[in-house]
Scaffold this active site. Structure first.
Site, PDB file in Angstrom:
ATOM      1  N   ARG A  77       0.821  -1.227   0.000  1.00  0.00           N
ATOM      2  CA  ARG A  77       0.000   0.000   0.000  1.00  0.00           C
ATOM      3  C   ARG A  77       0.850   1.271   0.000  1.00  0.00           C
ATOM      4  O   ARG A  77       0.459   2.273  -0.598  1.00  0.00           O
ATOM      5  CB  ARG A  77      -0.926  -0.003   1.203  1.00  0.00           C
ATOM      6  CG  ARG A  77      -2.032  -1.017   1.030  1.00  0.00           C
ATOM      7  CD  ARG A  77      -2.926  -1.016   2.220  1.00  0.00           C
ATOM      8  NE  ARG A  77      -4.065  -1.876   2.001  1.00  0.00           N
ATOM      9  CZ  ARG A  77      -4.716  -2.494   2.975  1.00  0.00           C
ATOM     10  NH1 ARG A  77      -4.341  -2.328   4.219  1.00  0.00           N
ATOM     11  NH2 ARG A  77      -5.750  -3.255   2.705  1.00  0.00           N
ATOM     12  N   LYS A  85     -17.955 -17.394   2.099  1.00  0.00           N
ATOM     13  CA  LYS A  85     -19.402 -17.303   2.260  1.00  0.00           C
ATOM     14  C   LYS A  85     -20.145 -16.702   1.084  1.00  0.00           C
ATOM     15  O   LYS A  85     -19.728 -15.702   0.511  1.00  0.00           O
ATOM     16  CB  LYS A  85     -19.700 -16.436   3.483  1.00  0.00           C
ATOM     17  CG  LYS A  85     -19.318 -17.084   4.782  1.00  0.00           C
ATOM     18  CD  LYS A  85     -19.684 -16.145   5.896  1.00  0.00           C
ATOM     19  CE  LYS A  85     -19.480 -16.774   7.250  1.00  0.00           C
ATOM     20  NZ  LYS A  85     -19.654 -15.768   8.301  1.00  0.00           N
ATOM     21  N   GLY A 111      -9.202  -9.276  -1.021  1.00  0.00           N
ATOM     22  CA  GLY A 111      -8.064  -9.609  -0.167  1.00  0.00           C
ATOM     23  C   GLY A 111      -7.358 -10.914  -0.421  1.00  0.00           C
ATOM     24  O   GLY A 111      -6.168 -10.936  -0.709  1.00  0.00           O
ATOM     25  N   GLY A 170     -12.359  -4.508   0.379  1.00  0.00           N
ATOM     26  CA  GLY A 170     -13.765  -4.125   0.529  1.00  0.00           C
ATOM     27  C   GLY A 170     -14.189  -3.072  -0.477  1.00  0.00           C
ATOM     28  O   GLY A 170     -15.307  -3.119  -1.012  1.00  0.00           O
TER      29      GLY A 170
HETATM   30  P1  AMP Z   1     -13.306 -14.500   1.588  1.00  0.00           P
HETATM   31  O1  AMP Z   1     -12.721 -13.580   2.624  1.00  0.00           O
HETATM   32  O2  AMP Z   1     -14.795 -14.580   1.599  1.00  0.00           O
HETATM   33  O3  AMP Z   1     -12.730 -14.279   0.221  1.00  0.00           O
HETATM   34  O4  AMP Z   1     -12.885 -15.951   2.052  1.00  0.00           O
HETATM   35  C1  AMP Z   1     -11.567 -16.349   2.151  1.00  0.00           C
HETATM   36  C2  AMP Z   1     -11.495 -17.515   3.049  1.00  0.00           C
HETATM   37  O5  AMP Z   1     -12.291 -18.569   2.547  1.00  0.00           O
HETATM   38  C3  AMP Z   1     -10.104 -18.074   3.173  1.00  0.00           C
HETATM   39  O6  AMP Z   1      -9.658 -17.882   4.485  1.00  0.00           O
HETATM   40  C4  AMP Z   1     -10.258 -19.555   2.856  1.00  0.00           C
HETATM   41  O7  AMP Z   1      -9.554 -20.386   3.730  1.00  0.00           O
HETATM   42  C5  AMP Z   1     -11.746 -19.775   3.006  1.00  0.00           C
HETATM   43  N1  AMP Z   1     -12.195 -20.930   2.215  1.00  0.00           N
HETATM   44  C6  AMP Z   1     -12.002 -21.147   0.911  1.00  0.00           C
HETATM   45  N2  AMP Z   1     -12.501 -22.324   0.546  1.00  0.00           N
HETATM   46  C7  AMP Z   1     -13.020 -22.891   1.648  1.00  0.00           C
HETATM   47  C8  AMP Z   1     -13.668 -24.130   1.903  1.00  0.00           C
HETATM   48  N3  AMP Z   1     -13.872 -25.024   0.944  1.00  0.00           N
HETATM   49  N4  AMP Z   1     -14.083 -24.385   3.172  1.00  0.00           N
HETATM   50  C9  AMP Z   1     -13.869 -23.472   4.146  1.00  0.00           C
HETATM   51  N5  AMP Z   1     -13.268 -22.287   3.963  1.00  0.00           N
HETATM   52  C10 AMP Z   1     -12.845 -21.989   2.728  1.00  0.00           C
END
Ligand code: AMP
Length: 399
Positions: free
Chosen positions: A31, A202, A358, A381
């Protein structure tokens, strides 16, 4: 940047919210580096730069006695490295606004740099307080916003402050311009086929993004933990995989919407499954819709990798947000690695690729592929909200 900086003091909102280790050494200076071209431009065009930024969340992480942990959250930590990158010794003021800041700003000469203290030491900052913004504005003749990572916040230093500068006295810095230009290229009139690769934990975090993308993409690849909510909604058995039960209906609606819009929606046909959420767990591959009880999908499988990479390699524009698996654990990082390599390969064949959000950015950086994709966004974000089609306060205030 169209502003005339000659003889002027430019108040610049940068994003120096960098990670620090326990000895306050910077562990990732991306950054800071990203803001250097704008600062250098101001200095080489006869101006002086007054920099303001936040660092962490000092008011959310108070000391036991209820006071601000100034030692931990001071921006003084970044002064040596900033000075090194600029080739100019930056001065530091231990307040953001006030008598001392006013004096130090007034004494600044062309070619000099002053870094103000953490904007979030003041409770007014995150409320977008006008009185605070007015004090900030009084420090400079012109205002430059180069903090894309904070553009989704309506804070005093990112948005309110811009009110106090006329149209000809405010502008975006180079980083902000680049972020807006590249995201706009994906959102509006992209060269087709346009493919979005969306992963991460999620569905609920990315509903708006998915809805917005289904209106515009040709291919939508869904991987990571969020894929299992879709797979379960389709009647699959996903064992202990991450599922948001309250989003099953929504997942079906998104699948229907994709179908009716002619979007090619891809879910991972197979997965790397594990008997525990751990790198030392037993693991093997399985059909994503036949995951046995007690097992969970932690990465996309071999067939999914092949299917996803075929689509990516045939794309002219690619957006990637979110990892394909639990890439922090080496045994479940292969799907994310393969996607990073494939996006790089497609880019070398002429595709335009934007990596934003991220964790996919972290994956690309870890693999040393950041310069093999077209653009890596600095705003997690902020980029997500921009891609969702929201108007960001930091952009609106200047644009
Ligand atoms: P996000 O911040 O929503 O982009 O999510 C990133 C996080 O999703 C990372 O820490 C990954 O470890 C987690 N992640 C990715 N695939 C899976 C999975 N199949 N089961 C659980 N967590 C996951």
């Amino acid at each position: 940047m169209q502003l005339d900086f000659n003889g002027k003091k430019a108040l610049v909102r940068v994003d120096f919210n960098v990670p620090l280790d326990k000895d306050f050494h910077i562990t990732d200076d991306t950054r800071i580096r990203a803001a250097i071209p704008t600062i250098k431009h101001i200095l080489s065009h006869g101006g002086a730069a007054i920099l303001m930024s936040h660092l962490g969340r000092p008011l959310k992480k108070l000391k036991e006695d209820g006071s601000i942990d100034r030692e931990k959250f001071t921006l003084r930590h970044v002064v040596p490295h900033l000075s090194e990158l600029l080739g100019v010794q930056a001065r530091f003021c231990d307040e953001t606004v006030g008598e001392k800041a006013t004096k130090m700003a007034a004494a600044l000469k062309p070619g000099e740099v002053l870094l103000l203290e953490n904007t979030r030491f003041d409770a007014g900052e995150s409320k977008g307080d006008e009185a605070l913004a007015r004090q900030m504005a009084a420090l400079g003749d012109v205002y430059v916003n180069d903090a894309f990572g904070s553009a989704h916040r309506e804070h005093s230093s990112t948005a309110t402050v811009a009110k106090f500068f006329g149209k000809d006295a405010k502008a975006f810095g180079f980083l902000m311009e680049a972020e807006i230009k590249n995201a706009t290229r994906v959102l509006h009139n992209p060269e087709r086929p346009l493919t979005a690769i969306i992963g991460g934990a999620k569905v609920s975090d990315k509903i708006l993004l998915l809805e917005r993308l289904i209106d515009s993409v040709n291919n939508l690849i869904i991987g990571g933990g969020m894929a299992y909510t879709f797979l379960k909604a389709q009647g699959g058995q996903v064992g202990r995989s991450l599922v948001e039960e309250d989003r099953l209906e929504l997942a079906l609606q998104l699948i229907d919407k994709a179908k009716s819009k002619g979007v090619n929606l891809l879910l991972p046909e197979d997965s790397v499954i594990a008997d525990d959420f751990s790198n030392t767990a037993q693991f093997r591959s399985a059909d994503s819709k036949e995951i046995p009880d007690g097992w969970m999908g932690l990465d996309i499988g071999e067939k999914a990798r092949k299917a996803f990479s075929e689509v990516v390699l045939n794309s002219s524009t690619i957006l990637w947000n979110g990892p394909m698996g639990v890439f922090e654990m080496p045994n479940f990082a292969n799907g994310t690695k393969m996607i990073a390599e494939t996006v790089a390969q497609a880019t070398s064949k002429g595709a335009f690729s934007l990596v934003g959000g991220g964790d996919s950015v972290a994956a690309v950086n870890q693999m040393g592929l950041a310069d093999k994709v077209s653009y890596v966004s600095t705003g997690g974000g902020a980029m997500l909200e921009f891609l969702e089609g929201k108007e960001l306060p930091g952009i609106k205030a200047v644009g």
